[in-house]
Design a protein around this motif. Structure first.
Motif, PDB file in Angstrom:
ATOM      1  N   UNK A 304       0.950  -1.123  -0.026  1.00  0.00           N
ATOM      2  CA  UNK A 304       0.085  -0.204  -0.094  1.00  0.00           C
ATOM      3  C   UNK A 304       0.879   1.177   0.262  1.00  0.00           C
ATOM      4  N   UNK A 305       0.594   2.019  -1.050  1.00  0.00           N
ATOM      5  CA  UNK A 305       1.577   3.328  -1.069  1.00  0.00           C
ATOM      6  C   UNK A 305       0.753   4.591  -0.975  1.00  0.00           C
ATOM      7  N   UNK A 306       1.152   5.903  -0.599  1.00  0.00           N
ATOM      8  CA  UNK A 306       0.354   6.747  -0.175  1.00  0.00           C
ATOM      9  C   UNK A 306       1.361   7.999  -0.393  1.00  0.00           C
ATOM     10  N   UNK A 307       0.744   9.181  -0.987  1.00  0.00           N
ATOM     11  CA  UNK A 307       1.485  10.353  -0.743  1.00  0.00           C
ATOM     12  C   UNK A 307       2.001  10.963  -2.319  1.00  0.00           C
ATOM     13  N   UNK A 308       2.633  12.138  -2.260  1.00  0.00           N
ATOM     14  CA  UNK A 308       3.000  12.632  -3.450  1.00  0.00           C
ATOM     15  C   UNK A 308       4.440  13.099  -3.313  1.00  0.00           C
ATOM     16  N   UNK A 309       5.582  12.163  -3.683  1.00  0.00           N
ATOM     17  CA  UNK A 309       5.386  11.084  -4.412  1.00  0.00           C
ATOM     18  C   UNK A 309       4.951  10.069  -3.442  1.00  0.00           C
ATOM     19  N   UNK A 310       4.408   8.914  -3.931  1.00  0.00           N
ATOM     20  CA  UNK A 310       3.941   7.829  -3.294  1.00  0.00           C
ATOM     21  C   UNK A 310       5.306   6.917  -2.550  1.00  0.00           C
ATOM     22  N   UNK A 311       5.251   6.736  -1.465  1.00  0.00           N
ATOM     23  CA  UNK A 311       5.864   5.890  -0.771  1.00  0.00           C
ATOM     24  C   UNK A 311       5.006   5.135  -0.104  1.00  0.00           C
ATOM     25  N   UNK A 312       5.618   3.716   0.678  1.00  0.00           N
ATOM     26  CA  UNK A 312       4.939   3.008   1.444  1.00  0.00           C
ATOM     27  C   UNK A 312       3.872   3.864   2.491  1.00  0.00           C
ATOM     28  N   UNK A 313       2.792   3.175   2.630  1.00  0.00           N
ATOM     29  CA  UNK A 313       2.033   4.184   3.483  1.00  0.00           C
ATOM     30  C   UNK A 313       2.627   4.140   5.006  1.00  0.00           C
ATOM     31  N   UNK A 314       3.167   3.058   5.646  1.00  0.00           N
ATOM     32  CA  UNK A 314       3.667   3.551   6.771  1.00  0.00           C
ATOM     33  C   UNK A 314       4.827   4.421   6.875  1.00  0.00           C
ATOM     34  N   UNK A 315       5.433   4.671   5.840  1.00  0.00           N
ATOM     35  CA  UNK A 315       6.521   5.596   5.708  1.00  0.00           C
ATOM     36  C   UNK A 315       6.020   7.091   5.604  1.00  0.00           C
ATOM     37  N   UNK A 316       5.067   7.192   4.492  1.00  0.00           N
ATOM     38  CA  UNK A 316       4.376   8.598   4.451  1.00  0.00           C
ATOM     39  C   UNK A 316       3.680   8.859   5.785  1.00  0.00           C
ATOM     40  N   UNK A 317       2.961   8.074   6.376  1.00  0.00           N
ATOM     41  CA  UNK A 317       2.147   8.484   7.672  1.00  0.00           C
ATOM     42  C   UNK A 317       3.046   8.873   8.639  1.00  0.00           C
ATOM     43  N   UNK A 318       4.636   8.107   8.793  1.00  0.00           N
ATOM     44  CA  UNK A 318       5.548   8.867   9.715  1.00  0.00           C
ATOM     45  C   UNK A 318       5.922  10.324   9.342  1.00  0.00           C
ATOM     46  N   UNK A 319       6.101  10.218   8.042  1.00  0.00           N
ATOM     47  CA  UNK A 319       6.617  11.676   7.697  1.00  0.00           C
ATOM     48  C   UNK A 319       5.493  12.822   7.858  1.00  0.00           C
ATOM     49  N   UNK A 320       4.217  12.552   7.584  1.00  0.00           N
ATOM     50  CA  UNK A 320       3.186  13.552   8.046  1.00  0.00           C
ATOM     51  C   UNK A 320       3.178  13.692   9.528  1.00  0.00           C
ATOM     52  N   UNK A 321       3.399  12.531  10.348  1.00  0.00           N
ATOM     53  CA  UNK A 321       3.293  12.765  11.771  1.00  0.00           C
ATOM     54  C   UNK A 321       4.367  13.792  12.382  1.00  0.00           C
ATOM     55  N   UNK A 322       5.699  13.449  11.599  1.00  0.00           N
ATOM     56  CA  UNK A 322       6.795  14.242  12.062  1.00  0.00           C
ATOM     57  C   UNK A 322       6.470  15.836  11.605  1.00  0.00           C
ATOM     58  N   UNK A 323       6.037  16.070  10.622  1.00  0.00           N
ATOM     59  CA  UNK A 323       5.790  17.237  10.127  1.00  0.00           C
ATOM     60  C   UNK A 323       5.089  17.895  11.275  1.00  0.00           C
ATOM     61  N   UNK A 324       3.757  17.187  11.359  1.00  0.00           N
ATOM     62  CA  UNK A 324       2.719  18.092  12.607  1.00  0.00           C
ATOM     63  C   UNK A 324       3.305  18.018  13.740  1.00  0.00           C
ATOM     64  N   UNK A 325       4.506  17.489  14.182  1.00  0.00           N
ATOM     65  CA  UNK A 325       5.049  17.554  15.468  1.00  0.00           C
ATOM     66  C   UNK A 325       5.877  18.624  15.527  1.00  0.00           C
ATOM     67  N   UNK A 326       6.464  19.178  14.276  1.00  0.00           N
ATOM     68  CA  UNK A 326       7.350  20.170  14.162  1.00  0.00           C
ATOM     69  C   UNK A 326       6.747  21.499  14.183  1.00  0.00           C
ATOM     70  N   UNK A 327       5.377  21.400  13.944  1.00  0.00           N
ATOM     71  CA  UNK A 327       4.569  22.511  14.096  1.00  0.00           C
ATOM     72  C   UNK A 327       4.153  22.897  15.277  1.00  0.00           C
TER      73      UNK A 327
END
Length: 327
Positions: A304-327
Motif C-alpha cells: 500500500x502506497x500513499x503520498x506525493x510522491x507515493x511511498x509505502x503508506x507506513x513511511x508516508x504516515x510517519x513523515x506526516x506525523x513528524x511534520x505535524x509535531x514540528x509545527x
C-alpha cells in the motif's frame, strides 16, 4: 410501485427475521431519513445507535446484532449487510428505459455490420462498416461505434459514448455516458523543422468481460498492439487511461485518476481517487494506491502506497506525523 413484504425480502436475502410487521416495503432509505414504508441498513455499531430514533419499517443488520426491533418493526439478520444492500437495491431498481422498436428508425447502421438477435439500438446511433454486435446488446441514443468494432453479448452502452475503430468490448460490460474508447494516445516527437510531430496510434483498445466503465472515462488506443482492460475491472467516472496500458483483472480505479502510457496494473489493484501513475510504472497484484497519490516508481505486489510522491503508506504516515509535531 414495487412493494415487498418483510418475509419476501428476508427469503430473498437468505436471512433471519427478528420482530414482526405486516406492512409492505416500497423503497430504501438511510437510517436518519427513512420513512415507515422503507427498509434501511445498519452495517456496523455506529449505525445501530440510530435505530431507536429511525422511522424505518425494517433494518438489515449483522447476524450477531443484539438490537431490539421494537413494536411493529423488524430486523433482517444476514452474514453481510453490504452484500444484502446490493440485493435489496436490485429489487427496487427502476424498470429499464423502454425501446419502442429494437432498432430506432433514425439509427444509421452500415450494411456490412452484423447485428445479433434481441440487440437494441436507440435514436441517432451510428454503427460503422464491419462492426459485429452480438445478441442482447443495448445501445442507447447518440452512441457512435466506428468501423470494425466488436461488442459482446449483454453489453450496455449509455448515451453519448464514442467507440473508435477496431476496438473490442467483451461480454456483459457496461459503459456509461460520454465515455471515449479508443481515442488517439498522447504522443509527440520533437522535430527541428515541424516542431512537434504527432505519433500515429495504430493499435486498439480491448476491454474484457463484466467490466464497468464510468461516465466521461477516456481509454486511449495503443501506439501498436492493444490497450487492455481485464475482466471484471470497475472504473469510476472521469478516469484517464493512456495508450498501451495493461490493466489486470478485478482492478478498481476511482474517479479523477490518471494512468499515463504503458502503465501495467496486476490483478486486483486498487487505485484511490485523484491518483496519478507515471508512464511505464508497474503496480503488482493486490497493491493499493491511496487517494491523491503520485506514483513515480514500481509498486510491489500487496503493498500500500500513499503520498506525493507515493511511498509505502507506513513511511508516508510517519513523515506526516513528524511534520505535524514540528509545527
Amino acid at each position: 410501485m414495487k412493494k415487498f413484504s418483510v418475509h419476501e425480502i428476508c427469503t430473498h436475502l437468505h436471512g433471519i427475521t427478528d420482530g414482526k410487521t405486516s406492512a409492505m416495503v416500497s423503497s430504501a432509505g438511510s437510517p436518519e431519513t427513512a420513512q415507515p414504508y422503507q427498509i434501511t441498513f445498519l452495517g456496523n455499531k455506529k449505525f445501530e445507535r440510530l435505530w431507536p430514533k429511525s422511522k424505518a419499517l425494517v433494518a438489515v443488520v449483522d447476524k450477531n446484532s443484539v438490537l431490539d426491533p421494537g413494536p411493529g418493526r423488524a430486523l433482517i439478520k444476514v452474514d453481510s449487510v453490504e452484500l444484502a444492500m446490493c440485493r435489496v437495491l436490485e429489487l427496487f431498481r427502476p424498470v429499464a428505459v423502454r425501446f419502442e422498436n429494437n432498432i430506432h428508425h433514425s439509427a444509421v447502421i452500415h450494411k456490412s455490420a452484423e447485428i445479433g438477435s434481441q440487440t437494441k439500438i436507440g435514436a441517432g446511433v451510428y454503427v460503422g462498416a464491419g462492426c459485429i454486435l452480438e445478441h442482447n446488446v443495448t445501445i442507447y441514443p447518440n452512441v457512435t461505434v466506428l468501423d470494425g468494432c466488436f461488442i459482446g453479448s449483454g453489453t450496455v452502452i449509455w448515451p453519448g459514448t464514442v467507440i473508435r475503430e477496431n476496438c473490442r468490448i467483451g461480454l456483459r460490460t457496461i459503459i456509461h455516458s460520454n465515455a471515449v474508447i479508443g481515442a488517439d494516445g498522447f504522443g509527440f516527437v520533437k522535430c527541428p523543422v515541424e516542431g512537434l510531430v504527432k505519433v500515429p496510434h495504430i493499435g486498439n483498445v480491448v476491454i474484457g468481460d463484466d467490466v464497468e466503465i464510468g461516465a466521461a472515462v477516456c481509454i486511449d488506443r495503443a501506439k501498436f498492439a492493444s490497450t487492455v482492460i481485464g475482466n471484471s475491472c470497475k472504473i469510476d467516472n472521469l478516469v484517464q487511461i493512456g495508450h498501451n496500458c495493461i490493466v489486470g483483472e478485478h482492478c478498481i480505479i476511482a474517479g479523477n485518476s490518471g494512468l499515463a502510457g504503458s502503465v501495467k496494473l496486476g490483478r486486483g489493484v486498487v487505485i484511490g481517487g485523484g491518483s496519478s501513475i507515471k508512464d511505464h510504472v508497474t503496480i503488482g497484484d493486490g497493491a493499493t494506491v491511496g487517494g491523491g497519490s503520485g506514483v513515480i516508481s514500481d509498486v510491489c505486489a500487496g503493498d500500500t502506497v500513499l503520498g506525493y510522491p507515493a511511498l509505502k503508506a507506513t513511511v508516508t504516515l510517519k513523515h506526516w506525523a513528524s511534520i505535524k509535531e514540528k509545527k
